[in-house]
Design a protein around this motif. Structure first.
Motif, short mmCIF file in Angstrom:
data_model
loop_
_atom_site.label_atom_id
_atom_site.label_comp_id
_atom_site.label_asym_id
_atom_site.label_seq_id
_atom_site.Cartn_x
_atom_site.Cartn_y
_atom_site.Cartn_z
N VAL A 168 -32.70 -31.53 19.88
CA VAL A 168 -33.08 -30.59 20.94
C VAL A 168 -32.87 -29.15 20.47
O VAL A 168 -33.73 -28.28 20.69
CB VAL A 168 -32.29 -30.86 22.23
N GLU A 169 -31.74 -28.88 19.82
CA GLU A 169 -31.49 -27.53 19.29
C GLU A 169 -32.58 -27.11 18.31
O GLU A 169 -32.90 -25.93 18.20
CB GLU A 169 -30.12 -27.48 18.62
N MET A 178 -25.55 -41.24 18.30
CA MET A 178 -26.80 -41.03 19.03
C MET A 178 -26.75 -39.70 19.78
O MET A 178 -27.73 -38.97 19.82
CB MET A 178 -27.06 -42.19 19.98
N ASP A 179 -25.61 -39.40 20.38
CA ASP A 179 -25.45 -38.13 21.08
C ASP A 179 -25.70 -36.96 20.12
O ASP A 179 -26.39 -35.99 20.46
CB ASP A 179 -24.04 -38.00 21.66
N TYR A 180 -25.12 -37.06 18.93
CA TYR A 180 -25.28 -35.99 17.93
C TYR A 180 -26.74 -35.83 17.54
O TYR A 180 -27.25 -34.70 17.46
CB TYR A 180 -24.43 -36.32 16.70
N ALA A 181 -27.43 -36.95 17.29
CA ALA A 181 -28.83 -36.88 16.89
C ALA A 181 -29.68 -36.22 17.98
O ALA A 181 -30.53 -35.37 17.70
CB ALA A 181 -29.36 -38.28 16.59
N ILE A 182 -29.45 -36.59 19.23
CA ILE A 182 -30.21 -36.01 20.34
C ILE A 182 -29.88 -34.53 20.50
O ILE A 182 -30.78 -33.69 20.65
CB ILE A 182 -29.93 -36.78 21.64
N GLY A 202 -30.68 -21.95 24.29
CA GLY A 202 -31.58 -20.96 24.87
C GLY A 202 -32.94 -21.49 25.26
O GLY A 202 -33.80 -20.73 25.67
N ARG A 203 -33.15 -22.79 25.15
CA ARG A 203 -34.42 -23.37 25.57
C ARG A 203 -34.48 -23.48 27.09
O ARG A 203 -33.47 -23.74 27.76
CB ARG A 203 -34.62 -24.76 24.96
N ALA A 204 -35.68 -23.29 27.65
CA ALA A 204 -35.86 -23.41 29.09
C ALA A 204 -36.61 -24.68 29.48
O ALA A 204 -36.77 -24.97 30.65
CB ALA A 204 -36.61 -22.20 29.64
N VAL A 205 -37.07 -25.43 28.48
CA VAL A 205 -37.74 -26.71 28.71
C VAL A 205 -36.83 -27.82 28.20
O VAL A 205 -36.46 -27.83 27.02
CB VAL A 205 -39.10 -26.78 27.99
N VAL A 206 -36.45 -28.73 29.08
CA VAL A 206 -35.62 -29.86 28.68
C VAL A 206 -36.53 -30.99 28.22
O VAL A 206 -37.30 -31.54 29.02
CB VAL A 206 -34.73 -30.35 29.85
N PRO A 207 -36.49 -31.36 26.95
CA PRO A 207 -37.37 -32.43 26.48
C PRO A 207 -36.96 -33.77 27.08
O PRO A 207 -35.77 -34.06 27.22
CB PRO A 207 -37.17 -32.42 24.95
N PRO A 208 -37.92 -34.60 27.45
CA PRO A 208 -37.57 -35.89 28.03
C PRO A 208 -37.00 -36.84 26.99
O PRO A 208 -37.45 -36.88 25.85
CB PRO A 208 -38.92 -36.41 28.56
N VAL A 209 -36.00 -37.61 27.41
CA VAL A 209 -35.52 -38.74 26.63
C VAL A 209 -36.05 -39.99 27.34
O VAL A 209 -35.61 -40.31 28.44
CB VAL A 209 -33.98 -38.77 26.54
N VAL A 237 -27.20 -34.97 27.71
CA VAL A 237 -26.92 -34.37 26.40
C VAL A 237 -28.05 -33.41 26.03
O VAL A 237 -27.80 -32.30 25.53
CB VAL A 237 -26.77 -35.47 25.32
N ALA A 238 -29.29 -33.82 26.28
CA ALA A 238 -30.44 -32.96 25.99
C ALA A 238 -30.40 -31.68 26.82
O ALA A 238 -30.66 -30.58 26.32
CB ALA A 238 -31.75 -33.71 26.23
#
Length: 251
Positions: free
Chosen positions: A110-111, A102-106, A153-160, A144-145
Motif C-alpha cells: 500500500v505504501e 502477510m501484514d507486512y506485505a500488505i 499520505g494516500r487518500a484512496v484505500v486499495p481494496p483487499v 492494515v491497508a
C-alpha cells in the motif's frame, strides 16, 4: 478557505481514515479507533486540526468540535482531492503467509501505491482459512491497508479482496502487463513496454510450484526474477513494486 491555505496555517497534522462523505461545513463523528487515538494517544482537545480522508480520494481539513467519552466530532473546514496515487495500477496477487508476514506485505504494498490486493491460496502455501477465520483475517488486512494509507499520505484505500485460489485469480486478470516472480529467468523490467495496469503474482515461502507456474504462463504471465538471491515472500512485493513504480509509475 482554500485547501493550500488551510494546510499552510496548520502545519503538520495527523491523518485518519473516516469512511464517510466529507463535505464543507459538515459535522463528522469520528469512528471508535481514530477517536481513541485522537483523545487517548495524541490527547488533542477542542479546536485541534486534523486531516481526514474518505478512502475514495477525498481529503478534508477538520477542527475538533467535541471531545468526549461518548463521541468525538469535528467540523469540516476545507475539502480537496487527495494526492499520492500512482499512474500505474498494480493488482497484487500475494500468496497468504503466516503471522505478521502477510501484514507486512500488505502494509508495504500500500505504501508503494498498489491499487488492489488479493490473498492467494497456492499449491505450496501452508495457510488455509475457513469461513469465520477468513472473514476476520480479511477485515484485519483491510484495516492494515487503511492504516498504511494514513501513514503514507494516500487518500484512496486499495481494496483487499477475499482470498482466492490461484487459478481463479489468474482467470480474472485482464491487465496489459502480467508478471510472476520466478527465480529461473533473467527477464528485466527494462524489456517491458510502459503499461497503465499491471498484475503481479508473488508465491509463498516455498515458491510457486511447477503447476502454479504452468497455470500462470497459460494465463500469459511473464516470469521475472529479482536477481540471484531468494527473497522472502513478504520482501518480494516490496522490491518488485518499487521497480514497477520506478520504471512505469511515479518513483
Amino acid at each position: 478557505m482554500q485547501p493550500a491555505d488551510w494546510l499552510a496555517q496548520q502545519g503538520r497534522v495527523a491523518r485518519f481514515y473516516v469512511p464517510t462523505t466529507l463535505s464543507l461545513g459538515e459535522r463528522v463523528t469520528l469512528p471508535e479507533a481514530p477517536a481513541h487515538h485522537v483523545t487517548r494517544v495524541l490527547r488533542l482537545g477542542q479546536g485541534a486540526p486534523l486531516v481526514l480522508f474518505d478512502g475514495q480520494g477525498v481529503e478534508a481539513g477538520v477542527r475538533l468540535e467535541e471531545v468526549g467519552r461518548k463521541a468525538t466530532t469535528a467540523i469540516v473546514e476545507a475539502v480537496w482531492p487527495g494526492r499520492g496515487e500512482s499512474p500505474l495500477a498494480v493488482h497484487l496477487g500475494q500468496a497468504i503467509s503466516k503471522g505478521d508476514r502477510m501484514d507486512y506485505a500488505i502494509q508495504k504494498a500500500v505504501e508503494l501505491g498498489v491499487a488492489a490486493i488479493t490473498p492467494l491460496y497456492t499449491e505450496r502455501g501452508d495457510v488455509r482459512l475457513k469461513s469465520e477465520r477468513e472473514a476476520k483475517k480479511l477485515a484485519h488486512w483491510q484495516a492494515v491497508a487503511a492504516s498504511a494509507c494514513e501513514q503514507s499520505g494516500r487518500a484512496v484505500v486499495p481494496p483487499v479482496y477475499p482470498p482466492l485460489a490461484l487459478e481463479a485469480w489468474l482467470a480474472e486478470r485482464d491487465e496489459s502487463l502480467k508478471l510472476m516472480l520466478h527465480l529461473a529467468t533473467g527477464k528485466a523490467f527494462s524489456d517491458i513496454q510502459r503499461p497503465e495496469r499491471a498484475a503481479l503474482l508473488i508465491g509463498p515461502e516455498g515458491g510457486l510450484s511447477s503447476s502454479d507456474i504452468q497455470a500462470a504462463e497459460a494465463a500469459h504471465f511473464a516470469p521475472l526474477t529479482l536477481g540471484p538471491r531468494v527473497l522472502r515472500t513478504e520482501t518480494a512485493p516490496v522490491v518488485a513494486l518499487t521497480l514497477l513504480q520506478h520504471y512505469f509509475g511515479d518513483i
